[in-house]
Design a protein around this motif. Sequence first.
Motif, PDB file in Angstrom:
ATOM      1  N   ALA A   1      -4.864  14.267  -2.541  1.00 13.44           N
ATOM      2  CA  ALA A   1      -5.286  13.297  -1.991  1.00 13.44           C
ATOM      3  C   ALA A   1      -4.635  11.501  -2.641  1.00 13.44           C
ATOM      4  CB  ALA A   1      -6.215  13.055  -2.906  1.00 13.44           C
ATOM      5  N   ASP A   2      -4.449  10.711  -2.165  1.00 11.91           N
ATOM      6  CA  ASP A   2      -4.255   9.547  -2.798  1.00 11.91           C
ATOM      7  C   ASP A   2      -3.638   8.592  -3.642  1.00 11.91           C
ATOM      8  OD1 ASP A   2      -3.929   8.504   0.582  1.00 11.91           O
ATOM      9  OD2 ASP A   2      -5.425   6.814   0.481  1.00 11.91           O
ATOM     10  N   ALA A   3      -4.224   9.319  -4.784  1.00 10.34           N
ATOM     11  CA  ALA A   3      -4.439   9.473  -6.110  1.00 10.34           C
ATOM     12  C   ALA A   3      -4.778  10.877  -6.703  1.00 10.34           C
ATOM     13  CB  ALA A   3      -5.346   7.967  -6.794  1.00 10.34           C
ATOM     14  N   PRO A   4      -3.510  12.130  -6.663  1.00 16.28           N
ATOM     15  CA  PRO A   4      -4.273  12.810  -6.873  1.00 16.28           C
ATOM     16  C   PRO A   4      -4.323  13.052  -8.586  1.00 16.28           C
ATOM     17  CG  PRO A   4      -2.092  13.222  -6.170  1.00 16.28           C
ATOM     18  CD  PRO A   4      -2.183  11.972  -6.301  1.00 16.28           C
ATOM     19  N   ASP A   5      -5.521  14.061  -8.657  1.00 18.72           N
ATOM     20  CA  ASP A   5      -6.478  14.298 -10.553  1.00 18.72           C
ATOM     21  C   ASP A   5      -4.360  14.692 -11.085  1.00 18.72           C
ATOM     22  OD1 ASP A   5      -5.999  15.445 -12.623  1.00 18.72           O
ATOM     23  OD2 ASP A   5      -8.522  16.193 -11.864  1.00 18.72           O
TER      24      ASP A   5
ATOM     25  N   GLY B   1       0.751  -0.960  -0.020  1.00 15.06           N
ATOM     26  CA  GLY B   1       0.428   0.028   0.082  1.00 15.06           C
ATOM     27  C   GLY B   1       0.497   1.054   0.019  1.00 15.06           C
ATOM     28  N   SER B   2       2.234   1.016  -0.095  1.00 15.74           N
ATOM     29  CA  SER B   2       2.898   2.512  -0.146  1.00 15.74           C
ATOM     30  C   SER B   2       3.825   3.324  -1.170  1.00 15.74           C
ATOM     31  CB  SER B   2       4.347   2.186   0.575  1.00 15.74           C
ATOM     32  OG  SER B   2       5.637   1.135  -0.155  1.00 15.74           O
ATOM     33  N   LEU B   3       3.072   2.560  -2.715  1.00 11.79           N
ATOM     34  CA  LEU B   3       2.839   2.438  -3.872  1.00 11.79           C
ATOM     35  C   LEU B   3       2.380   3.778  -3.551  1.00 11.79           C
ATOM     36  CD1 LEU B   3       5.099   2.768  -6.340  1.00 11.79           C
ATOM     37  CD2 LEU B   3       3.762   1.002  -6.861  1.00 11.79           C
ATOM     38  N   ARG B   4       2.652   5.537  -4.750  1.00 16.23           N
ATOM     39  CA  ARG B   4       1.741   6.218  -5.254  1.00 16.23           C
ATOM     40  C   ARG B   4       1.529   6.241  -6.412  1.00 16.23           C
ATOM     41  NH1 ARG B   4       1.222   9.951  -0.663  1.00 16.23           N
ATOM     42  NH2 ARG B   4      -0.748  10.316  -2.059  1.00 16.23           N
ATOM     43  N   PHE B   5       0.430   6.587  -6.848  1.00 12.53           N
ATOM     44  CA  PHE B   5      -0.546   6.258  -8.235  1.00 12.53           C
ATOM     45  C   PHE B   5      -0.714   7.971  -8.043  1.00 12.53           C
ATOM     46  CE2 PHE B   5       0.044   2.200  -7.045  1.00 12.53           C
ATOM     47  CZ  PHE B   5       0.597   1.242  -8.890  1.00 12.53           C
ATOM     48  N   MET B   6      -1.064   8.379  -9.368  1.00  8.19           N
ATOM     49  CA  MET B   6      -1.265   9.677  -9.602  1.00  8.19           C
ATOM     50  C   MET B   6      -2.623   9.632 -10.740  1.00  8.19           C
ATOM     51  SD  MET B   6       1.439  11.670 -12.062  1.00  8.19           S
ATOM     52  CE  MET B   6       1.910  10.461 -12.292  1.00  8.19           C
ATOM     53  N   SER B   7      -4.002  10.227 -10.232  1.00 10.49           N
ATOM     54  CA  SER B   7      -4.919   9.990 -11.220  1.00 10.49           C
ATOM     55  C   SER B   7      -4.739  10.988 -12.711  1.00 10.49           C
ATOM     56  CB  SER B   7      -6.751  10.525 -10.491  1.00 10.49           C
ATOM     57  OG  SER B   7      -7.502  10.658 -12.048  1.00 10.49           O
TER      58      SER B   7
END
Length: 249
Positions: free
Chosen positions: A83-87, A62-68
């Motif tokens: 956010a967890d997956a920022p725009d 759960g530590s890998l950070r993604f984007m939208s």
Amino acid sequence: MRSIVGPERTSPFYWNEEVRPGLRVAFTSVEAGNLALHVGDDPAGVRNNRRLLEAAMGIAPGSLRFMSQTHSNRVATVGDGAADAPDADGLVSRSGHEPLAVLVADCVPIVLADASVDDGGTGATAVVHAGRAGVGNGVIAQAIHVLRAGGAQDLSGWIGPSVCGSCYEVPEAMMLEMAEGIPAAASRTTTGTAALNLPAAVRCQLEEGGVKVGEVRGVDALCTVENSALYSHRRAPGAGRIAGLVWRT
């Protein structure tokens, strides 16, 4: 990078290298499975692919950070209320301690990193999603600006697999328009029709921003359309997304 990772499982990495002491950059292959939640796959399956990838990276679940990603020029910073997956189409870790991911299937994945704290740098890292829109709207320059504003001075970058200049056919007018500002973007297909060379355009923009471009060597073709070991939206729409990754070990 086809080594076995666990019983009957091949490596999820197409390319994976320690580019600086304690810093790894990688790009996944289809062996990692689809890593995107927006292409119609079962979300539980995608999340499981992400967990398996995190395990292969040796990082916490759960530590890998993604984007939208939306083909914008927005760059978000982890820990700045994002956010967890920022725009966004660029994601920055000021310390480099947060593992980052960028998803593509023909667009260009870019990884950026400043020198480590031990070497007088900030240790900051970033990932960037650069398709035709991103190259044109300045997302690369914006990511470099955010890193420089945080004190980064010794930036290196790695350009991952994407559609090549012989496979990205576009209307002649579109090619000429982009080439006006970025001459390196102009290309031709094997049949002579107009095309865009996004990897060359990205390299040009990185170098103009004072970024030293590292080479991704020791693998087969980096063109996603030509290489079935990589996902390509042009070749197989909706099949999946590969990831560009950066993390500290």
